[in-house]
Design a protein around this motif. Structure first.
Motif, PDB file in Angstrom:
ATOM      1  N   LEU A  54       0.837  -1.214   0.000  1.00 43.24           N
ATOM      2  CA  LEU A  54       0.000   0.000   0.000  1.00 43.24           C
ATOM      3  C   LEU A  54       0.864   1.253   0.000  1.00 43.24           C
ATOM      4  O   LEU A  54       0.497   2.282  -0.564  1.00 43.24           O
ATOM      5  CB  LEU A  54      -0.936   0.010   1.218  1.00 43.24           C
ATOM      6  CG  LEU A  54      -2.092  -0.978   1.182  1.00 43.24           C
ATOM      7  CD1 LEU A  54      -2.853  -0.948   2.511  1.00 43.24           C
ATOM      8  CD2 LEU A  54      -3.039  -0.651   0.041  1.00 43.24           C
ATOM      9  N   TYR A  57       1.716   3.426  -3.063  1.00 46.63           N
ATOM     10  CA  TYR A  57       0.816   4.439  -3.627  1.00 46.63           C
ATOM     11  C   TYR A  57       0.353   5.471  -2.619  1.00 46.63           C
ATOM     12  O   TYR A  57      -0.180   6.498  -2.994  1.00 46.63           O
ATOM     13  CB  TYR A  57      -0.415   3.755  -4.247  1.00 46.63           C
ATOM     14  CG  TYR A  57      -0.059   2.774  -5.324  1.00 46.63           C
ATOM     15  CD1 TYR A  57       0.275   3.209  -6.598  1.00 46.63           C
ATOM     16  CD2 TYR A  57      -0.018   1.408  -5.068  1.00 46.63           C
ATOM     17  CE1 TYR A  57       0.623   2.319  -7.587  1.00 46.63           C
ATOM     18  CE2 TYR A  57       0.332   0.507  -6.051  1.00 46.63           C
ATOM     19  CZ  TYR A  57       0.653   0.962  -7.308  1.00 46.63           C
ATOM     20  OH  TYR A  57       1.007   0.092  -8.288  1.00 46.63           O
ATOM     21  N   ALA A  59       0.242   8.476  -0.066  1.00 49.22           N
ATOM     22  CA  ALA A  59       0.963   9.740   0.131  1.00 49.22           C
ATOM     23  C   ALA A  59       0.565  10.317   1.486  1.00 49.22           C
ATOM     24  O   ALA A  59      -0.596  10.680   1.667  1.00 49.22           O
ATOM     25  CB  ALA A  59       0.616  10.726  -0.977  1.00 49.22           C
ATOM     26  N   HIS A  64      -3.032  14.873  -0.210  1.00 49.33           N
ATOM     27  CA  HIS A  64      -3.066  13.746  -1.127  1.00 49.33           C
ATOM     28  C   HIS A  64      -3.425  12.406  -0.489  1.00 49.33           C
ATOM     29  O   HIS A  64      -3.649  11.438  -1.202  1.00 49.33           O
ATOM     30  CB  HIS A  64      -1.699  13.599  -1.809  1.00 49.33           C
ATOM     31  CG  HIS A  64      -1.317  14.821  -2.578  1.00 49.33           C
ATOM     32  ND1 HIS A  64      -0.047  15.359  -2.539  1.00 49.33           N
ATOM     33  CD2 HIS A  64      -2.041  15.624  -3.384  1.00 49.33           C
ATOM     34  CE1 HIS A  64      -0.014  16.430  -3.309  1.00 49.33           C
ATOM     35  NE2 HIS A  64      -1.202  16.616  -3.831  1.00 49.33           N
ATOM     36  N   ASP A  67      -6.875  11.240  -1.499  1.00 48.23           N
ATOM     37  CA  ASP A  67      -6.909  10.955  -2.938  1.00 48.23           C
ATOM     38  C   ASP A  67      -6.121   9.693  -3.268  1.00 48.23           C
ATOM     39  O   ASP A  67      -6.517   8.918  -4.145  1.00 48.23           O
ATOM     40  CB  ASP A  67      -6.328  12.136  -3.723  1.00 48.23           C
ATOM     41  CG  ASP A  67      -7.236  13.346  -3.662  1.00 48.23           C
ATOM     42  OD1 ASP A  67      -8.430  13.150  -3.382  1.00 48.23           O
ATOM     43  OD2 ASP A  67      -6.753  14.463  -3.877  1.00 48.23           O
ATOM     44  N   SER A  68      -4.993   9.519  -2.567  1.00 49.88           N
ATOM     45  CA  SER A  68      -4.196   8.333  -2.867  1.00 49.88           C
ATOM     46  C   SER A  68      -4.914   7.059  -2.430  1.00 49.88           C
ATOM     47  O   SER A  68      -4.850   6.034  -3.112  1.00 49.88           O
ATOM     48  CB  SER A  68      -2.820   8.434  -2.197  1.00 49.88           C
ATOM     49  OG  SER A  68      -2.960   8.519  -0.798  1.00 49.88           O
ATOM     50  N   PHE A  71      -7.408   6.426  -4.937  1.00 48.84           N
ATOM     51  CA  PHE A  71      -6.762   5.880  -6.129  1.00 48.84           C
ATOM     52  C   PHE A  71      -6.519   4.374  -5.973  1.00 48.84           C
ATOM     53  O   PHE A  71      -6.768   3.596  -6.902  1.00 48.84           O
ATOM     54  CB  PHE A  71      -5.444   6.612  -6.374  1.00 48.84           C
ATOM     55  CG  PHE A  71      -4.648   6.055  -7.518  1.00 48.84           C
ATOM     56  CD1 PHE A  71      -5.076   6.228  -8.822  1.00 48.84           C
ATOM     57  CD2 PHE A  71      -3.474   5.350  -7.295  1.00 48.84           C
ATOM     58  CE1 PHE A  71      -4.357   5.712  -9.879  1.00 48.84           C
ATOM     59  CE2 PHE A  71      -2.749   4.836  -8.346  1.00 48.84           C
ATOM     60  CZ  PHE A  71      -3.195   5.022  -9.643  1.00 48.84           C
ATOM     61  N   ILE A  75      -8.274   0.824  -8.130  1.00 52.16           N
ATOM     62  CA  ILE A  75      -7.657  -0.347  -8.755  1.00 52.16           C
ATOM     63  C   ILE A  75      -8.306  -1.583  -8.152  1.00 52.16           C
ATOM     64  O   ILE A  75      -8.467  -1.663  -6.925  1.00 52.16           O
ATOM     65  CB  ILE A  75      -6.137  -0.368  -8.465  1.00 52.16           C
ATOM     66  CG1 ILE A  75      -5.518   0.982  -8.808  1.00 52.16           C
ATOM     67  CG2 ILE A  75      -5.443  -1.477  -9.225  1.00 52.16           C
ATOM     68  CD1 ILE A  75      -4.138   1.152  -8.218  1.00 52.16           C
ATOM     69  N   PRO A 449     -13.914  15.156 -11.659  1.00 50.31           N
ATOM     70  CA  PRO A 449     -12.818  15.126 -10.691  1.00 50.31           C
ATOM     71  C   PRO A 449     -13.339  15.350  -9.277  1.00 50.31           C
ATOM     72  O   PRO A 449     -14.403  15.955  -9.093  1.00 50.31           O
ATOM     73  CB  PRO A 449     -11.931  16.286 -11.142  1.00 50.31           C
ATOM     74  CG  PRO A 449     -12.844  17.196 -11.903  1.00 50.31           C
ATOM     75  CD  PRO A 449     -13.873  16.324 -12.521  1.00 50.31           C
ATOM     76  N   PRO A 450     -12.625  14.856  -8.275  1.00 50.64           N
ATOM     77  CA  PRO A 450     -13.075  15.057  -6.902  1.00 50.64           C
ATOM     78  C   PRO A 450     -13.006  16.536  -6.533  1.00 50.64           C
ATOM     79  O   PRO A 450     -12.261  17.303  -7.134  1.00 50.64           O
ATOM     80  CB  PRO A 450     -12.086  14.224  -6.081  1.00 50.64           C
ATOM     81  CG  PRO A 450     -10.892  14.091  -6.942  1.00 50.64           C
ATOM     82  CD  PRO A 450     -11.381  14.091  -8.340  1.00 50.64           C
TER      83      PRO A 450
END
Lengths: 821, 164
Positions: A54, A57, A59, A64, A67-68, A71, A75, A449-450
């Motif tokens: 983890l 990816y 941050a 971030h 958001d990370s 993200f 996936i 976008p967020p």
């Protein structure tokens, strides 16, 4: 495979060491309950592995982090790994509790395994630290506020509390430094300590061996050990690990991994405590105010210390439950207390109530109408409108009224009135009433976008106009101009409230981009239509204003025109008779500086009514006006006539009346308003023909040049009454006392009787009535009976009167003899 | 007295169990490894999204001379949105068929510019030069300028780009 292992063993000896480590004998009775510790070890390994991947990816910054994580969720495999990491935490917390309970019940903490117990309790605190630090890392609302609550408990400690809190947080409140600290603690400090303690813990277990079940402390030596750890026990461990791993994968796939909205320090959120901390949470709440630290810190601390000291406090060598009544009683008490406290606190994390079909229909409507864009549910969703967390407290009537008429409770509400039918209203009301403080926003797919972090700040809806003013372009990067209209068509910005129409032109000229954020360029045209205030507006505005003055008044006050048309006119336009002479000025002035070539047409052709376009209108308009054919007052004021006529029009009733007026010019006896006007300027000729005055005056009017020298005498002699219409008799004397008429030559005393005979009225023009009598002191001309009566006059006035005209020597003797009297 | 085969049976059972444990271990390692490997390796297998990007009107193209068009688009880089800006040169002898060159030098990635005097695309970093057809004329560039697939829709030029 065997050859590879042999090669590794030849090179390192590692395989042999591991085989020796695993091949230790186990006492009989060791079975499934003793696999829990190894399963926890396996779960910790999963946490290590998933955590490492983890970190590829993740941050650890507030900007971030969320958001990370999102993200990673996007996936497919990432969601699985994230879910494994999350649910393994729950599994570890559960199994650690079971493991400790098992160790206590089996009496495995007793001599010689006290240190294993102590290390185990320390490992328990480490797993708690893992969960506390890990819950903040997604940087969502739940983790943020749960951390805030926990840290407030630490800060409630007397004296050292605030120091402790600030050291942990890296500041006064949960923030950027807290996140980086928790990240570093979670992935570096805690794992390092955990590994060291785990190695020590397992090594001690290997050295001291697994506790023989139910044997006395001093009876372990003669225990038979028929089993081998590997494979007799490891096969059970592997089975348990496989089962629990499958359970974890299924839990991840079925339940998924959910995030609450991004952390927002300005928006309080009812954080849900993890289930394994419920008893601590409830314990803290048993005490309130400044004593909260007792429940939140002191009692848990004492309990932890007591747990650590259990092997040293409980010196009973027995392991059978029946022979350890005190410790079992105490342990039972702790277990019941923990369970009771957890159960008491359970409602705070109860799942949202299951929706009825009607409520589900309302929820679908809620999402279809995008209500969540403005209304959040327990922190999820928009912040423009009130959060519906307490929607269940609203009455059905209130919700219905808000839906149908949002401005009923707030006149400036931006909420559009719903177009729902009665059944849909009932469904929506039912759904809103079903919302509880534990409800969550139904998941909706992310479109676009967020939201940026700035949109999540409290009061953003109030402050966003300042953001727009600072950099309108930044808003336009994401939003179309019509986006603003979604709300502002129902609620104008505050700036647009008071007299905005009068100010908006200046504001838009100062910062056009500001307007374009909400409005399209065509927005102005919708109001102004053809009245675009473009480059040539100054030259066009008069015509437009005359056509539709009401449109101008939407923005301008009626006195607005004066701001230019009074003070700013050039000097040439300020002459009183400008309108009369402006045609002549075109020869000497460049009108095109300000006016377009067709400017003149606005008055002289285009703007004049049809009635004014007749070729002889100027000459006819007076007659038309007096006859009532034209309604001049529809366009013109009374004073308008004076702009040309320079006198009262129509002529007032006393226009011809003679009055005592101040003298004007050389003629000092003008006595009527019309003569005053006529003498002031030749304006009468604009309307009246040249001989118009003769209709009344019988003479050229005004009297032409040379009138006094030679012109007036024939007129006065011919028709003295004509002169008397305007002049009094005495007026002649003002001149004729010093300037006798031409007829009055040297012989006039002798000839005037003849001249005057039959022309007495002419004499009277200058001399007045009976002027002869006054001069001759006797009736003149002599009356018919004068021959009979003259004696009386002649007897005593002959010398002074008679002989002025008659010859003394000859006249009397013409009739009288020398002998007669 | 124990039966002599009982020890052998126990040994065989333990050997079998050892295999099972090894197998289960491998299974668990495999189960755990698959998502980890997929998570770490997915960027290499992620399909880059191709999109057609409007760079400007065809009417702006100057026949015979390279015409520069700038473009920009939002690119999703991991969890961040980035605004990508770029320049392309359209070289056209006629408006029916032309070439869209990237302005990125194939040597070190600097931006080349059209030099009307020399009639070359010039790279200021290492004096690389390309002729009007994008072929290397001088300097270190290893290959001609990259070309973008293009199409004309409604009088506007669209080029195909690949996102992150």
């Amino acid at each position: 495979m065997r050859s590879i292992l042999r090669w590794i063993d030849d090179q390192t000896g590692l395989v042999s060491d591991i085989e020796r480590f695993l091949a230790h004998p186990l006492p009989s009775g060791v079975s499934w309950p003793q696999t829990i510790g190894a399963v926890i070890l396996f779960l910790l390994a999963i946490q290590f592995v998933t955590g490492i991947f983890l970190a590829l990816y993740y941050a650890p910054t507030p900007d971030h982090a969320y958001d990370s994580i999102q993200f990673i969720r996007s996936i497919y495999w990432g969601r699985l790994v994230l879910g494994l990491h999350h649910y393994t935490t729950d599994a570890i917390a559960f199994l650690v509790g079971v493991h400790i309970l098992r160790v206590f019940l089996w009496g495995a903490y007793k001599k010689p395994r006290q240190i294993i117990w102590v290390i185990g309790i320390l490992l328990l605190t480490l797993t708690m630290a893992f969960t506390i630090t890990g819950s903040l890392l997604p940087w969502d609302q739940n983790g943020y506020w749960a951390t805030t609550i926990r840290m407030s408990l630490a800060g409630s400690l007397p004296i050292v509390g605030h120091w402790l809190k600030e050291i942990i947080l890296g500041g006064h409140a949960v923030g950027t430094l807290t996140l980086t600290r928790f990240y570093a603690i979670h992935v570096f400090f805690l794992p390092a300590i955990l590994v060291i303690l785990l190695i020590f813990h397992v090594f001690q277990v290997r050295v001291k061996g697994i506790t023989p079940p139910w044997r006395r402390v001093d009876g372990e030596q003669d225990v038979e050990k028929p089993l081998l750890f590997h494979p007799d026990h490891t096969i059970k461990i592997m089975i348990c690990c496989t089962v629990i791993f499958v359970i974890l994968v299924l839990a991840t796939l079925i339940l998924g991994f959910h995030l609450t909205p991004p952390a927002n320090p300005n928006l309080a959120y009812p954080a849900h405590t993890d289930w394994y901390f419920l008893y601590l949470f409830e314990l803290a709440h048993l005490f309130s105010g400044k004593w909260e630290f007792i429940g939140g810190m002191v009692i848990p601390g004492i309990t932890l210390l007591a747990f650590i000291l259990v092997p040293y406090l409980d010196r009973n060598p027995e392991r059978k439950l029946a022979r350890r009544p005190i410790s079992i009683f105490l342990a039972g008490g702790v277990f019941i207390a923990v369970t009771a406290l957890s159960m008491r606190s359970l409602p705070t994390i109860e799942s949202a109530p299951k929706l009825t079909p009607l409520q589900q229909e309302g929820q679908k409507l809620f999402l279809d109408l995008h209500c969540q864009a403005c209304h959040g549910i327990n922190g999820g969703g928009g912040t423009a409108g009130p959060d519906l967390a307490s929607g269940g407290k609203l009455t059905k009537k209130t919700i219905e009224e808000v839906l149908l008429n949002p401005t009923r409770f707030n006149p400036r509400s931006i909420m559009p009135p719903s177009q729902l039918n009665p059944h849909e209203i009932i469904a929506m009301v039912s759904f809103i009433q079903s919302i509880r403080p534990t409800s969550t926003m139904p998941s909706t797919p992310q479109i676009g976008p967020p939201e940026p972090q700035s949109h999540l700040e409290e009061g953003f809806m109030l402050n966003h106009r300042f953001e727009v003013m600072k950099d309108p372009q930044s808003c336009a990067e994401c939003h179309q101009p019509r986006f603003c209209q979604a709300c502002h068509r129902n609620r104008k910005p505050d700036s647009h409230l008071h007299h905005w129409l009068r100010f908006h032109a200046g504001a838009s000229a100062a910062n056009p981009k500001f307007c374009l954020v909400c409005h399209s360029r065509q927005q102005c045209d919708q109001c102004h239509r053809k009245l675009l205030h473009g480059p040539y507006w100054l030259k066009m505005h008069r015509n437009a204003a005359l056509k539709n003055k009401a449109t101008c008044y939407r923005c301008h006050t009626p006195t607005f025109c004066r701001t230019c048309h009074q003070g700013a006119r050039p000097p040439s336009h300020q002459q009183p008779d400008f309108l009369q002479i402006h045609g002549k000025l075109t020869a000497t002035h460049n009108c095109a500086v300000c006016h377009t070539p067709n400017f003149c047409v606005q008055c002289h052709q285009g703007a004049r009514p049809v009635s004014h376009r007749a070729p002889d209108f100027i000459k006819q308009h007076g007659r038309l006006a007096l006859s009532g054919t034209l309604r001049c007052s529809a366009c013109h004021k009374v004073s308008f006539c004076q702009t040309c006529h320079r006198t009262a029009m129509p002529h007032p009733a006393d226009w011809l009346n003679r009055k005592v007026l101040p003298p004007i010019g050389p003629v000092k006896t003008a006595q009527s308003p019309h003569s005053v006007a006529a003498l002031r300027s030749p304006i009468c000729a604009n309307c009246h023909i040249q001989n118009f005055c003769m209709n009344c005056h019988g003479a050229a009017m005004p009297h032409p040049g040379g009138w006094m020298q030679s012109g007036h005498e024939p007129v006065a002699l011919q028709n003295p009454a004509l002169c008397k219409r305007c002049h009094q008799s005495s007026e002649c004397l003002t001149c004729h006392q010093t300037h006798k008429p031409a007829s009055h030559d040297a012989n006039w005393p002798k000839t005037h009787p003849t001249a005057a005979k039959g022309h007495e009225k002419v004499c009277a023009v200058c001399h007045g009535q009976n002027s002869c009598d006054r001069c001759h002191q006797t009736p003149m001309p002599h009356p018919s009976d004068w021959a009979m009566t003259h004696a009386k006059v002649a007897s005593f006035k002959a010398n002074s009167f008679c002989f002025k005209c008659h010859d003394r020597q000859k006249f009397c003797s013409m009739c009288h003899s020398k002998t007669s009297p | 007295m124990k039966h002599p085969n009982s020890n052998n049976r126990k040994t065989n059972r333990r050997r079998f169990l050892s295999y099972l444990v090894g197998l289960a271990g491998l299974l668990l390692v495999g189960l755990v490894s698959v998502p980890m490997a997929a998570l770490s390796l997915f960027p290499a297998f992620k399909r880059r999204k191709e999109t057609w990007l409007d760079i400007g009107p065809l009417a702006d193209v100057v026949l015979g001379d390279p015409t520069a068009f700038t473009y920009r688009y939002n690119n999703r880089d991991g969890y961040l949105d980035q605004l990508i800006r770029g320049t392309v040169y359209v070289v056209a002898e006629n408006l029916q068929s032309f070439t869209v060159f990237s302005n990125i030098c194939t040597h070190a990635g600097c931006a080349v510019r059209w030099e009307p005097d020399k009639q070359v695309f010039y790279c200021p970093c290492h004096n690389g030069m390309y002729n009007i057809n994008g072929q290397v004329a001088a300097g270190p560039p290893p290959r001609p300028l990259d070309r973008f697939p293009y199409k004309v829709v409604g009088g506007r030029i669209l080029i195909k780009i690949k996102g992150a």
